[in-house]
Design an enzyme around this catalytic site. Structure first.
Site, mmCIF file in Angstrom:
data_model
loop_
_atom_site.group_PDB
_atom_site.id
_atom_site.type_symbol
_atom_site.label_atom_id
_atom_site.label_comp_id
_atom_site.label_asym_id
_atom_site.label_seq_id
_atom_site.Cartn_x
_atom_site.Cartn_y
_atom_site.Cartn_z
ATOM 1 N N CYS A 1 0.844 -1.199 0.000
ATOM 2 C CA CYS A 1 0.000 0.000 0.000
ATOM 3 C C CYS A 1 0.875 1.242 0.000
ATOM 4 C CB CYS A 1 -0.911 0.010 1.227
ATOM 5 S SG CYS A 1 -1.911 1.495 1.361
ATOM 6 N N GLN A 2 0.712 2.065 -1.008
ATOM 7 C CA GLN A 2 1.404 3.347 -1.068
ATOM 8 C C GLN A 2 0.367 4.458 -1.161
ATOM 9 O OE1 GLN A 2 2.818 1.585 -4.587
ATOM 10 N NE2 GLN A 2 4.915 2.176 -4.169
#
Length: 411
Positions: A147-148
């Protein structure tokens, strides 16, 4: 078999509340233990717990029935961000045929190849992969994309907003392959990341590329025959041309909560005690201090002088910091495994011996089979295991996906 009595720790895990809350319920009469066991631990009878929805799901589980779900035909799977194979093993057990696994970590790739020489493991950066040749020939894409944060800049361009992130690559693979369904998993923090904006952008992108997203759900591993208090967010998407003709059902829970004893000793999970294996060691002084922590205890259980020495400046700060100097307990699930069993903030000390968990103990808590060997330096082996999806959790979700695909055959 469903147990008749439950400890305060088990009830707290099932209801997702703290032991302190249960003690308050005891004092105010909301939920009073019926008796104490020989160790003076509070015990609750199952009849007391049937008022709670979580317990009703546990007691009325369809787990045994769902074990009989088998694929009606050969369903082909591509997995992205495969890691050491926790999700892949579970999906394989459910009945999927693995066509390709993409992973960038060289040691994780060695692990996959060592254990499954027949698997097509593609090592390297996912953005160099062309998925178009698999179009309309794959039933499911699975994977846990890192997750960015997305850059919005107020433009709300959907798919383009995610460019440069690994979710973009996951979505690109879906768009190029057009599987019937996809499964994505992530940390539960994604639900509220950036005040929900990240998940809303993900939802919009999924809609833009032609998929209906089942409302994302956080699954607690302890409900799926995993002896670990791990929580992961799962997203299931169904291609829009079949989405209104099938119904996805999340897996039923197992009928009891597995403990560390189930993981490391012969019993329902494994047919022998945990094999001996390598493991990292504590520095001498740290081991001396941790030797004073009782089973299930943490830094607050140390004598005050040792609390001050171990915690240093943190001794004066607020908060429980319950992961520090933490020793696990035999009769409770393990705390969530991290990338190392000896990080000061998230200690995972053996319940009896003053040492970190070994590699094989780590693997058992994640429900890997004992035959699954890990490659690379020991610190990377811990990292591979700590980052994995628990095998039994993946297997349970995989059965639900097999059922969905079986139903789609009748369209």
């Amino acid at each position: 078999m469903i147990p008749e009595f439950y400890t305060i720790a088990q009830v707290a895990d099932i209801l997702s509340i703290s032991k302190e809350t249960l003690r308050r319920w005891d004092k105010n009469g909301k939920l009073v233990p019926v008796r104490n066991d020989e160790n003076n631990y509070r015990l609750y009878h199952r009849s007391q717990l049937e008022q709670f929805e979580e317990v009703q799901l546990l007691f009325n589980s369809l787990w045994e029935k769902e074990l009989n779900i088998k694929p009606e035909r050969n369903y082909k799977l591509i997995e992205l961000f495969a890691g050491a194979g926790g999700l892949a093993i579970g999906m394989e057990k459910a009945g999927f045929e693995t066509v390709l696994l993409s992973e960038i970590d060289k040691y994780a790739c060695q692990t996959l190849r060592q254990n499954r020489p027949e698997w097509n493991v593609v090592e390297g950066d996912i953005n160099k992969l062309d998925f178009k040749k698999y179009r309309n020939s794959i039933d499911i894409i699975s994977g846990g994309f890192p997750c960015q944060a997305f850059s919005y800049a107020g433009q709300k361009r959907g798919f383009e907003d995610a460019r440069g992130t690994l979710f973009f690559e996951f979505a690109r693979a879906i768009e190029e392959i057009k599987p019937k369904v996809f499964l994505a998993e992530n940390v539960k923090g994604l639900l509220n990341h950036d005040c929900g904006k990240t998940l809303n952008t993900i939802k919009k992108i999924i809609d833009d590329i032609g998929y209906f997203l089942i409302e994302p759900r956080v699954l607690k591993a302890i409900f799926y025959k995993v002896p670990q208090k791990r929580e992961r967010l799962f997203l299931v998407g169904i291609r829009k041309d079949i989405a209104d003709k099938v119904k996805f059902r999340w897996p039923s829970p197992y009928n009891r909560i597995m403990t560390l004893r189930d993981a490391l000793k012969k019993g329902d999970l494994y047919d022998c005690d945990v094999p001996l294996s390598t493991g990292i060691k504590y520095p001498q002084r740290k081991a001396e201090i941790l030797s004073f922590v009782p089973e299930g205890g943490y830094w607050k259980d140390l004598p005050d002088n040792l609390q001050r020495e171990f915690m240093m400046k943190s001794y004066y700060l607020g908060g429980g910091k319950t992961g520090m100097a933490r020793r696990l307990a035999w009769n409770e699930p393990s705390l969530t495994l991290t990338c190392s069993p000896a990080q000061k903030q998230t200690e995972r000390c053996h319940p009896d011996e003053t040492r970190p968990l070994t590699v094989r103990e780590y693997a058992r808590i994640q429900t890997f089979p004992d035959s699954w060997q890990f490659s690379g330096p020991i610190n990377n082996q811990y990292k591979q295991i700590g980052n994995a999806v628990p095998v039994n959790l993946a297997y349970a979700v995989g059965r639900s996906l097999i059922k969905l695909l079986n139903d789609s055959n009748n369209i």
